[in-house]
Enzyme design. Structure first.
Site, PDB file in Angstrom:
ATOM      1  N   SER A  66       0.837  -1.206   0.000  1.00 38.14           N
ATOM      2  CA  SER A  66       0.000   0.000   0.000  1.00 38.14           C
ATOM      3  C   SER A  66       0.866   1.249   0.000  1.00 38.14           C
ATOM      4  CB  SER A  66      -0.919   0.006   1.232  1.00 38.14           C
ATOM      5  OG  SER A  66      -0.168   0.313   2.398  1.00 38.14           O
ATOM      6  N   SER A 114       0.857   3.763   2.255  1.00 31.95           N
ATOM      7  CA  SER A 114       0.834   4.479   3.526  1.00 31.95           C
ATOM      8  C   SER A 114       2.193   5.039   3.944  1.00 31.95           C
ATOM      9  CB  SER A 114       0.308   3.563   4.639  1.00 31.95           C
ATOM     10  OG  SER A 114       1.228   2.527   4.914  1.00 31.95           O
ATOM     11  N   LYS A 118       5.476   0.694   9.399  1.00 24.70           N
ATOM     12  CA  LYS A 118       5.252   2.110   9.708  1.00 24.70           C
ATOM     13  C   LYS A 118       6.520   2.685  10.327  1.00 24.70           C
ATOM     14  CE  LYS A 118       0.775   1.655   8.829  1.00 24.70           C
ATOM     15  NZ  LYS A 118       0.107   2.276   7.658  1.00 24.70           N
ATOM     16  N   SER A 125      -3.001   6.733   5.953  1.00 25.27           N
ATOM     17  CA  SER A 125      -2.356   5.678   6.719  1.00 25.27           C
ATOM     18  C   SER A 125      -3.228   5.256   7.892  1.00 25.27           C
ATOM     19  CB  SER A 125      -0.988   6.162   7.245  1.00 25.27           C
ATOM     20  OG  SER A 125      -0.414   5.206   8.108  1.00 25.27           O
TER      21      SER A 125
END
Length: 278
Positions: A40, A42, A119, A226
């Site tokens: 993705s 994010s 992250k 996100s």
């Protein structure tokens, strides 16, 4: 008879070779490095959809989360890390544990779903985290922000999931240029990295999060796109992540595919081979 015996021995040797190779690969993945493909957007602009990297597991030590999860939906295979190493779970501790640092890009297991997420580590145990008008505050102080131009990408479906990027200048038709404002954010320990802004939304105006002992607070660099610690787990977010759920640190992109599969080598991005992650 001799021919059949030789054939049987050859088949057996092949099977043993495959088994040994799988065992070695399993040990390598469990103890040292785990492959990870970015699904993705994010973490844009730091990580792009289609980036392929190896996660360094040695840097934080080992827990149940260090065991690989084996999921192949096409054949119904779904073996979770807890199925293999659940006996290590529950004490929120690690073997040969190392302390993560603020600003690390970390792969971790979601505390509820068990899925792997990637992250940036923003909050350490005891920190007070808040976002005010889109600006990150740590322990009551705003982080340093500097304008860094505009991040541009083509507005088109990306990756295997065919995700369309969100645009600050949107809506943008297919094939158009999708733009986002880019900033350089500098954390209190001096770590600097790029972040993106798309819109003014609820996640730009939060309450104060107090990170519990033994847990960490994560955010994506693509701040308005996100699902991270700003949203609690019961609402589909990440919430606070326990120390034992960390898998490892992402240090370098090995290669990157702009197509639907990393096997489509003609779609590999020439500027991302062995690119360091900041």
């Amino acid at each position: 008879m001799a021919t059949k015996a030789k054939t049987g021995n050859a088949v057996w040797e092949t099977i043993k070779t495959i088994v040994y190779a799988l065992l070695i690969a399993g040990v390598f993945r469990t103890l040292f490095f785990q492959p990870f493909w970015i699904p993705s957007g994010s973490m844009k602009p730091t990580l792009l959809i289609g980036d392929f990297l190896f996660v360094n597991k040695m840097v934080y030590g080992y827990s149940y989360a260090s065991c690989p999860s084996l999921r192949i939906p096409a054949v119904g295979l779904d073996i979770d890390a807890k199925d293999l190493c659940g006996w290590l779970a529950g004490d929120n501790d690690r073997i040969l544990g190392g302390e993560p640092e603020r600003g690390d890009v970390v792969v971790f297991r979601h505390p509820v779903t068990g899925r792997d997420y990637i992250k940036r580590l923003i909050g350490l145990p005891g920190d007070k985290i808040q976002v005010k008008d889109g600006v990150l505050h740590i322990n009551g102080s705003a982080v340093k922000l500097e304008e860094n131009g505009v991040f541009e990408e083509v507005a088109e479906p990306q990756g295997p999931q065919r995700l369309r990027p969100r645009c600050e200048n949107g809506p943008v038709g297919t094939g158009g240029i999708c733009q986002k404002s880019e900033y350089i954010e500098t954390l209190p320990n001096g770590v600097s990295h790029a972040i993106l802004n798309i819109d003014d939304q609820a996640s730009d105006h939060t309450g104060i999060y107090v990170v519990p002992e033994g847990h960490f607070f994560f955010m994506g660099d693509n701040r308005d796109n996100s699902s991270d610690s700003r949203l609690p787990q019961v609402a589909g977010g990440v919430g606070y992540v326990p120390y034992e759920n960390l898998i490892g640190r992402a240090d370098r992109v090995m290669f990157s595919s702009a197509g639907r599969s990393m096997l489509f080598f003609w779609t590999w991005r020439s500027d991302r081979f062995f690119k360091g992650i900041e």
